[in-house]
Design a protein around this motif. Structure first.
Motif, PDB file in Angstrom:
ATOM      1  N   ARG A 193     -10.132  32.091   0.873  1.00 40.39           N
ATOM      2  CA  ARG A 193     -10.697  32.953   1.902  1.00 40.39           C
ATOM      3  C   ARG A 193     -12.106  32.494   2.243  1.00 40.39           C
ATOM      4  N   VAL A 194     -12.451  32.564   3.533  1.00 41.96           N
ATOM      5  CA  VAL A 194     -13.836  32.341   3.933  1.00 41.96           C
ATOM      6  C   VAL A 194     -14.569  33.670   3.854  1.00 41.96           C
ATOM      7  N   PHE A 195     -15.885  33.632   3.930  1.00 39.22           N
ATOM      8  CA  PHE A 195     -16.722  34.827   3.869  1.00 39.22           C
ATOM      9  C   PHE A 195     -16.566  35.577   2.551  1.00 39.22           C
ATOM     10  N   GLU A 196     -16.313  34.820   1.473  1.00 36.72           N
ATOM     11  CA  GLU A 196     -16.133  35.484   0.188  1.00 36.72           C
ATOM     12  C   GLU A 196     -17.406  36.157  -0.288  1.00 36.72           C
ATOM     13  N   ASP A 197     -18.579  35.670   0.166  1.00 38.76           N
ATOM     14  CA  ASP A 197     -19.835  36.294  -0.234  1.00 38.76           C
ATOM     15  C   ASP A 197     -19.908  37.749   0.218  1.00 38.76           C
ATOM     16  N   PRO A 234      -8.455  32.059  15.004  1.00 41.40           N
ATOM     17  CA  PRO A 234      -8.060  33.438  14.735  1.00 41.40           C
ATOM     18  C   PRO A 234      -8.172  33.797  13.256  1.00 41.40           C
ATOM     19  N   THR A 235      -7.859  32.840  12.378  1.00 40.43           N
ATOM     20  CA  THR A 235      -7.981  33.100  10.946  1.00 40.43           C
ATOM     21  C   THR A 235      -9.426  33.365  10.554  1.00 40.43           C
ATOM     22  N   TRP A 236     -10.356  32.586  11.130  1.00 34.82           N
ATOM     23  CA  TRP A 236     -11.786  32.809  10.894  1.00 34.82           C
ATOM     24  C   TRP A 236     -12.160  34.236  11.256  1.00 34.82           C
ATOM     25  N   CYS A 237     -11.717  34.704  12.411  1.00 37.15           N
ATOM     26  CA  CYS A 237     -12.040  36.056  12.871  1.00 37.15           C
ATOM     27  C   CYS A 237     -11.466  37.114  11.933  1.00 37.15           C
ATOM     28  N   VAL A 238     -10.215  36.949  11.573  1.00 40.83           N
ATOM     29  CA  VAL A 238      -9.546  37.964  10.747  1.00 40.83           C
ATOM     30  C   VAL A 238     -10.116  37.988   9.332  1.00 40.83           C
ATOM     31  N   ASP A 239     -10.384  36.824   8.758  1.00 34.80           N
ATOM     32  CA  ASP A 239     -10.950  36.781   7.409  1.00 34.80           C
ATOM     33  C   ASP A 239     -12.298  37.485   7.343  1.00 34.80           C
ATOM     34  N   PHE A 240     -13.117  37.291   8.364  1.00 37.61           N
ATOM     35  CA  PHE A 240     -14.418  37.948   8.409  1.00 37.61           C
ATOM     36  C   PHE A 240     -14.230  39.470   8.438  1.00 37.61           C
ATOM     37  N   ALA A 241     -13.322  39.941   9.271  1.00 36.69           N
ATOM     38  CA  ALA A 241     -13.064  41.378   9.356  1.00 36.69           C
ATOM     39  C   ALA A 241     -12.501  41.930   8.048  1.00 36.69           C
ATOM     40  N   VAL A 276     -16.486  39.348  17.583  1.00 42.50           N
ATOM     41  CA  VAL A 276     -16.035  39.473  18.974  1.00 42.50           C
ATOM     42  C   VAL A 276     -16.680  38.405  19.841  1.00 42.50           C
ATOM     43  N   LYS A 277     -17.975  38.222  19.716  1.00 43.80           N
ATOM     44  CA  LYS A 277     -18.668  37.226  20.541  1.00 43.80           C
ATOM     45  C   LYS A 277     -18.136  35.817  20.260  1.00 43.80           C
ATOM     46  N   ASN A 278     -17.967  35.492  18.985  1.00 35.56           N
ATOM     47  CA  ASN A 278     -17.457  34.161  18.643  1.00 35.56           C
ATOM     48  C   ASN A 278     -16.028  33.956  19.108  1.00 35.56           C
ATOM     49  N   SER A 279     -15.253  35.040  19.185  1.00 36.60           N
ATOM     50  CA  SER A 279     -13.843  34.906  19.578  1.00 36.60           C
ATOM     51  C   SER A 279     -13.676  34.417  21.005  1.00 36.60           C
ATOM     52  N   TYR A 280     -14.734  34.507  21.809  1.00 36.83           N
ATOM     53  CA  TYR A 280     -14.629  34.042  23.189  1.00 36.83           C
ATOM     54  C   TYR A 280     -14.689  32.525  23.292  1.00 36.83           C
ATOM     55  N   GLN A 281     -14.843  31.840  22.165  1.00 38.34           N
ATOM     56  CA  GLN A 281     -14.687  30.384  22.146  1.00 38.34           C
ATOM     57  C   GLN A 281     -13.210  29.987  22.119  1.00 38.34           C
ATOM     58  N   LEU A 282     -12.340  30.943  21.785  1.00 39.07           N
ATOM     59  CA  LEU A 282     -10.905  30.668  21.720  1.00 39.07           C
ATOM     60  C   LEU A 282     -10.306  30.689  23.121  1.00 39.07           C
ATOM     61  N   PRO A 283      -9.141  30.053  23.303  1.00 37.97           N
ATOM     62  CA  PRO A 283      -8.408  30.224  24.554  1.00 37.97           C
ATOM     63  C   PRO A 283      -8.200  31.709  24.832  1.00 37.97           C
TER      64      PRO A 283
END
Length: 362
Positions: A193-197, A234-241, A276-283
Motif C-alpha cells: 500500500r502507498v501512503f502507509e505513513d 485510480p489505485t493511487w487515489c483509492v489508497d490515499f482515501a 480530487v485535484k490530482n485525479s484530474y490528471q487522469l483521462p
C-alpha cells in the motif's frame, strides 16, 4: 576504540534506511548519517531487491568505517512498507529513526536527538525538516511541526491535535520508541500500500504518552523533478482515501475527544480535496470513476456529518494553524461534494496547465 564501544550493549537509536534502486543517491544519504554516529547508534540499510548497485554503494560507505555499528540487509523487492517492516525486525535500538535513501540527515541531528532523549525520555521526538529542492534551492523551505520547541508535550489530545491540524504525516519526522512499534499488530506498515505513513503514524502516536519537538531542521526531504509529473492512477487515489478511513477506524476503536475528532475530520477534508485535484490528471472517464469511489470512502471516513465539519473549518471553531487555508479547503470540498461542473472544469484546466509548466521546468 569505536569498534570496542560499539560492541557494548544495545544502541540507544537505530537508524533504518529502506532503499530500492537508489545507487545514485544512497551514498550521499549514508554519508550524511555516518559522521554523526557514535557508539549509541546503529545503522540498518534494507536493500529491497534493488536491480542496480545500491547494495554495493552502501557497503562501500560502511567499509570506510570498519568500527561502525552498521549492516546491510537484503531482501526480495516488496515495496517501501516491506522494507520498513524488515528494518523494524532488524533494529535493536531503544528508539527508531527512519531516513529514506534519497534524503539527507542534516548536521547535528543525532546529537540533538541524543540530548532530547537523555533529558526528557519521551515516547517520541518530533523534528522539523526541509522541503528540499536540490535543483532549485530558492524553493527549499523549512517546515516546522506544530509543537512548542524543547518542551515535553503530554496527553493524547495535546500530541494528536497539532499532528492532525498540521498534517505532516511523515514517519521519518518522528523518532519513536521501538517498544511502541513492537506493541502494534504486525506487520506495522501494510505491505503493498502507498501512503502507509498516514494510517500508521497516527496509530503510533496514539500509543505515545509524551512528545518533545526539536526545533531544528533534521531531514532534507528531497523533491524530485520526476515526482512532480508522476502518473496519478485510480489505485493511487483509492489508497490515499483508504489510509484516511483507517485513521477513523483506529480512533473509533481507541476513543477520541470531540475536538480531536474534528481535527481528524478536517485532515480528511484536506486529503480528500488533494486527491480530487490530482485525479484530474487522469483521462476524464477514469478520473470521474475514481472520484466517485473516493467520495464514498471519504464520507465513510468522517466522524461527523460533512456539513458540520466544513462549518467548523470555515468559522474557526478550533484553533487552526492557518484559518484562511481552512476556509478555502472547506469551500472547495463543498464544491467537490456537490459535483459542481464549474469546479470540475476549472480543476481539469488548472491541473493540465500546472503539469505543462512543471514538465517545461523539469
Amino acid at each position: 576504540m569505536q569498534a570496542q564501544l560499539a560492541s557494548r550493549g544495545s544502541p540507544a537509536v537505530s537508524i533504518v534506511v529502506p532503499a530500492y534502486n537508489a545507487q545514485d543517491l544512497v551514498a550521499a544519504c549514508l554519508q550524511s548519517i555516518v559522521p554523526q554516529m557514535t557508539a549509541a547508534h546503529e545503522l540498518v540499510l534494507v536493500d529491497d531487491g534493488s536491480r542496480d548497485r545500491t547494495a554495493e554503494c552502501a557497503q562501500a560507505v560502511f567499509d570506510e568505517r570498519p568500527g561502525l555499528r552498521a549492516r546491510l540487509v537484503r531482501q526480495p523487492n516488496g515495496g517501501v512498507a516491506a522494507a520498513r517492516n524488515r528494518g523494524l525486525l532488524e533494529a535493536r535500538g531503544a528508539y527508531l529513526c527512519f531516513v529514506d535513501a534519497d534524503d539527507l540527515l542534516l548536521p547535528g541531528a543525532l546529537a540533538a536527538l541524543d540530548r532530547a532523549i537523555e533529558r526528557h525520555r519521551p515516547d517520541v521526538v518530533a523534528w522539523d525538516f526541509l522541503m528540499w529542492h536540490p535543483h532549485k534551492e530558492r524553493k527549499t523551505r523549512r517546515v516546522a511541526l506544530g509543537y512548542a520547541p524543547q518542551q515535553s508535550v503530554t496527553g493524547r489530545d495535546a500530541i494528536l491535535s497539532p499532528f492532525f491540524a498540521n498534517r505532516h504525516m511523515y514517519v521519518w519526522a518522528h523518532v519513536i520508541r521501538r517498544a511502541i512499534y513492537a506493541g502494534l499488530p504486525q506487520p506495522v506498515f501494510p505491505p503493498g500500500r502507498v501512503f502507509e505513513d498516514v494510517a500508521v503514524l497516527s496509530r503510533l502516536l496514539s500509543e505515545c504518552a509524551s512528545l518533545v519537538r526539536l526545533p531544528l531542521p533534521a531531514v532534507a526531504y528531497r523533491q524530485h523533478a520526476a515526482s512532480l509529473t508522476r502518473a496519478i492512477s485510480p489505485t493511487w487515489c483509492v489508497d490515499f482515501a483508504l489510509a484516511q478511513r483507517q485513521v477513523k477506524s483506529t480512533f473509533a476503536e481507541r476513543g477520541a475527544s470531540q475536538a480531536l475528532r474534528l481535527f481528524i475530520d478536517a485532515a480528511a477534508c484536506h486529503f480528500y480535496i488533494g486527491i480530487v485535484k490530482n485525479s484530474y490528471q487522469l483521462p476524464w472517464a477514469q478520473g470521474r470513476a475514481a472520484r466517485r469511489q473516493v467520495k464514498e470512502i471519504f464520507l465513510d471516513s468522517l466522524f461527523h456529518a460533512p456539513g458540520q465539519v466544513l462549518d467548523a473549518m470555515a468559522t474557526g471553531a478550533l484553533p487552526w494553524p492557518d484559518p484562511a487555508r481552512e476556509r478555502a479547503v472547506a469551500r472547495q470540498v463543498r464544491l467537490a461534494l456537490g459535483d459542481s461542473l464549474c469546479f470540475a472544469l476549472a480543476r481539469a484546466a488548472s491541473r493540465r496547465i500546472k503539469l505543462w509548466q512543471r514538465m517545461a521546468a523539469a
